[in-house]
Design a protein around this motif. Structure first.
Motif, PDB file in Angstrom:
ATOM      1  N   LEU A  95       0.821  -1.209   0.000  1.00  0.00           N
ATOM      2  CA  LEU A  95       0.000   0.000   0.000  1.00  0.00           C
ATOM      3  C   LEU A  95       0.854   1.257   0.000  1.00  0.00           C
ATOM      4  O   LEU A  95       0.590   2.193  -0.751  1.00  0.00           O
ATOM      5  CB  LEU A  95      -0.934   0.027   1.209  1.00  0.00           C
ATOM      6  N   SER A  96       1.871   1.297   0.858  1.00  0.00           N
ATOM      7  CA  SER A  96       2.735   2.477   0.920  1.00  0.00           C
ATOM      8  C   SER A  96       4.114   2.070   1.401  1.00  0.00           C
ATOM      9  O   SER A  96       4.274   1.081   2.118  1.00  0.00           O
ATOM     10  CB  SER A  96       2.144   3.531   1.857  1.00  0.00           C
ATOM     11  N   ILE A  97       5.099   2.874   0.980  1.00  0.00           N
ATOM     12  CA  ILE A  97       6.477   2.665   1.407  1.00  0.00           C
ATOM     13  C   ILE A  97       6.869   3.911   2.195  1.00  0.00           C
ATOM     14  O   ILE A  97       6.800   5.023   1.664  1.00  0.00           O
ATOM     15  CB  ILE A  97       7.407   2.427   0.208  1.00  0.00           C
ATOM     16  N   ASN A  98       7.250   3.737   3.447  1.00  0.00           N
ATOM     17  CA  ASN A  98       7.523   4.866   4.334  1.00  0.00           C
ATOM     18  C   ASN A  98       8.980   5.295   4.356  1.00  0.00           C
ATOM     19  O   ASN A  98       9.313   6.258   5.047  1.00  0.00           O
ATOM     20  CB  ASN A  98       7.067   4.529   5.755  1.00  0.00           C
ATOM     21  N   VAL A  99       9.858   4.579   3.665  1.00  0.00           N
ATOM     22  CA  VAL A  99      11.284   4.914   3.632  1.00  0.00           C
ATOM     23  C   VAL A  99      11.773   4.909   2.194  1.00  0.00           C
ATOM     24  O   VAL A  99      11.108   4.394   1.299  1.00  0.00           O
ATOM     25  CB  VAL A  99      12.111   3.902   4.464  1.00  0.00           C
ATOM     26  N   LEU A 111       8.452   0.311   8.037  1.00  0.00           N
ATOM     27  CA  LEU A 111       9.119   0.497   6.751  1.00  0.00           C
ATOM     28  C   LEU A 111       8.108   0.639   5.620  1.00  0.00           C
ATOM     29  O   LEU A 111       8.267   1.463   4.730  1.00  0.00           O
ATOM     30  CB  LEU A 111      10.049  -0.690   6.465  1.00  0.00           C
ATOM     31  N   LEU A 112       7.076  -0.206   5.637  1.00  0.00           N
ATOM     32  CA  LEU A 112       6.036  -0.157   4.616  1.00  0.00           C
ATOM     33  C   LEU A 112       4.762  -0.768   5.149  1.00  0.00           C
ATOM     34  O   LEU A 112       4.756  -1.405   6.196  1.00  0.00           O
ATOM     35  CB  LEU A 112       6.483  -0.839   3.314  1.00  0.00           C
ATOM     36  N   VAL A 113       3.667  -0.528   4.436  1.00  0.00           N
ATOM     37  CA  VAL A 113       2.366  -1.068   4.825  1.00  0.00           C
ATOM     38  C   VAL A 113       1.926  -2.041   3.736  1.00  0.00           C
ATOM     39  O   VAL A 113       1.952  -1.710   2.549  1.00  0.00           O
ATOM     40  CB  VAL A 113       1.324   0.051   5.014  1.00  0.00           C
ATOM     41  N   LEU A 114       1.534  -3.226   4.153  1.00  0.00           N
ATOM     42  CA  LEU A 114       1.146  -4.302   3.256  1.00  0.00           C
ATOM     43  C   LEU A 114      -0.316  -4.653   3.508  1.00  0.00           C
ATOM     44  O   LEU A 114      -0.712  -4.851   4.660  1.00  0.00           O
ATOM     45  CB  LEU A 114       2.034  -5.521   3.515  1.00  0.00           C
ATOM     46  N   GLU A 115      -1.117  -4.717   2.455  1.00  0.00           N
ATOM     47  CA  GLU A 115      -2.499  -5.175   2.602  1.00  0.00           C
ATOM     48  C   GLU A 115      -2.537  -6.663   2.292  1.00  0.00           C
ATOM     49  O   GLU A 115      -2.105  -7.094   1.224  1.00  0.00           O
ATOM     50  CB  GLU A 115      -3.447  -4.447   1.649  1.00  0.00           C
ATOM     51  N   ALA A 116      -3.046  -7.424   3.242  1.00  0.00           N
ATOM     52  CA  ALA A 116      -3.172  -8.869   3.065  1.00  0.00           C
ATOM     53  C   ALA A 116      -4.455  -9.306   3.757  1.00  0.00           C
ATOM     54  O   ALA A 116      -4.705  -8.926   4.894  1.00  0.00           O
ATOM     55  CB  ALA A 116      -1.969  -9.593   3.662  1.00  0.00           C
ATOM     56  N   MET A 117      -5.263 -10.053   3.067  1.00  0.00           N
ATOM     57  CA  MET A 117      -6.529 -10.551   3.592  1.00  0.00           C
ATOM     58  C   MET A 117      -7.390  -9.401   4.122  1.00  0.00           C
ATOM     59  O   MET A 117      -7.951  -9.470   5.209  1.00  0.00           O
ATOM     60  CB  MET A 117      -6.293 -11.618   4.665  1.00  0.00           C
ATOM     61  N   GLN A 137       7.544  -1.397  -5.111  1.00  0.00           N
ATOM     62  CA  GLN A 137       6.914  -0.084  -5.212  1.00  0.00           C
ATOM     63  C   GLN A 137       5.470  -0.201  -4.767  1.00  0.00           C
ATOM     64  O   GLN A 137       4.919  -1.290  -4.720  1.00  0.00           O
ATOM     65  CB  GLN A 137       7.005   0.452  -6.638  1.00  0.00           C
ATOM     66  N   ALA A 138       4.870   0.941  -4.428  1.00  0.00           N
ATOM     67  CA  ALA A 138       3.477   0.938  -3.984  1.00  0.00           C
ATOM     68  C   ALA A 138       2.596   0.359  -5.090  1.00  0.00           C
ATOM     69  O   ALA A 138       2.785   0.651  -6.266  1.00  0.00           O
ATOM     70  CB  ALA A 138       3.031   2.354  -3.640  1.00  0.00           C
ATOM     71  N   GLY A 139       1.667  -0.508  -4.700  1.00  0.00           N
ATOM     72  CA  GLY A 139       0.767  -1.153  -5.653  1.00  0.00           C
ATOM     73  C   GLY A 139       1.255  -2.515  -6.119  1.00  0.00           C
ATOM     74  O   GLY A 139       0.515  -3.254  -6.760  1.00  0.00           O
ATOM     75  N   ALA A 140       2.495  -2.868  -5.793  1.00  0.00           N
ATOM     76  CA  ALA A 140       3.049  -4.153  -6.229  1.00  0.00           C
ATOM     77  C   ALA A 140       2.417  -5.304  -5.456  1.00  0.00           C
ATOM     78  O   ALA A 140       2.150  -5.201  -4.264  1.00  0.00           O
ATOM     79  CB  ALA A 140       4.558  -4.170  -6.037  1.00  0.00           C
ATOM     80  N   THR A 141       2.184  -6.406  -6.147  1.00  0.00           N
ATOM     81  CA  THR A 141       1.714  -7.630  -5.505  1.00  0.00           C
ATOM     82  C   THR A 141       2.944  -8.442  -5.133  1.00  0.00           C
ATOM     83  O   THR A 141       3.816  -8.661  -5.976  1.00  0.00           O
ATOM     84  CB  THR A 141       0.816  -8.429  -6.465  1.00  0.00           C
TER      85      THR A 141
END
Length: 152
Positions: A95-99, A111-117, A137-141
């Motif tokens: 979803l986002s990369i904070n660094v 470091l980053l936010v990951l959407e899962a389930m 990168q943001a949006g990557a699966t």
């Protein structure tokens, strides 16, 4: 599309039947603004026909080249040899990369936010250091075990 106003056990429902797939027993229905795929009870899906086999045409010596190049998914960068590789704990979407590369991070920093389930999961630094490489990168699966970034 058909619209209905229904009252069931004293509760009012606005029902819209958007689309009924004649080739199956599935209908697209909206109830009070929420969309549902509904299977029609007692409906019968058509029986699939057996595929027919035909002989392949004889080779003519011609080749076909597409006018536009076929898009391919860009390969992820290879992780650097040294440093702590931060691996993805479960499959999801970044979803986002904070660094960014060159940032100094502390242990426990997100470091980053990951959407899962359908949940947002913070991926935190195990230890402090400098971000040497960001491999997504943001949006990557991403899949479980994929290296997301490297901390030195």
């Amino acid at each position: 599309m058909k619209k209905y106003s229904l009252t069931i056990n004293g509760n009012s429902y606005e029902v819209k039947i958007d689309d009924i797939n004649e080739a199956s027993t599935l209908a697209h229905v909206t109830v009070n603004g929420t969309k549902y795929d509904v299977e029609i009870a007692g409906g019968k899906a058509p029986v699939a026909k057996k595929p027919q086999v035909t002989a392949a045409p004889e080779a003519t010596g011609l080749s076909v080249t597409p006018k536009t190049p076929i898009a391919t998914k860009p390969a992820a960068a290879a992780p650097a040899a040294g440093g702590l590789k931060v691996a993805c704990p479960l499959p999801g979407t970044v979803l986002s990369i904070n660094v960014k590369e060159g940032d100094t991070v502390a242990a426990g920093q997100t470091l980053l936010v990951l959407e899962a389930m359908k949940m947002e999961n913070n991926i935190d630094a195990e230890r402090g250091g400098v971000v040497k490489q960001v491999l997504v990168q943001a949006g990557a699966t991403v899949m479980e075990g994929d290296v997301l970034l490297v901390i030195e």
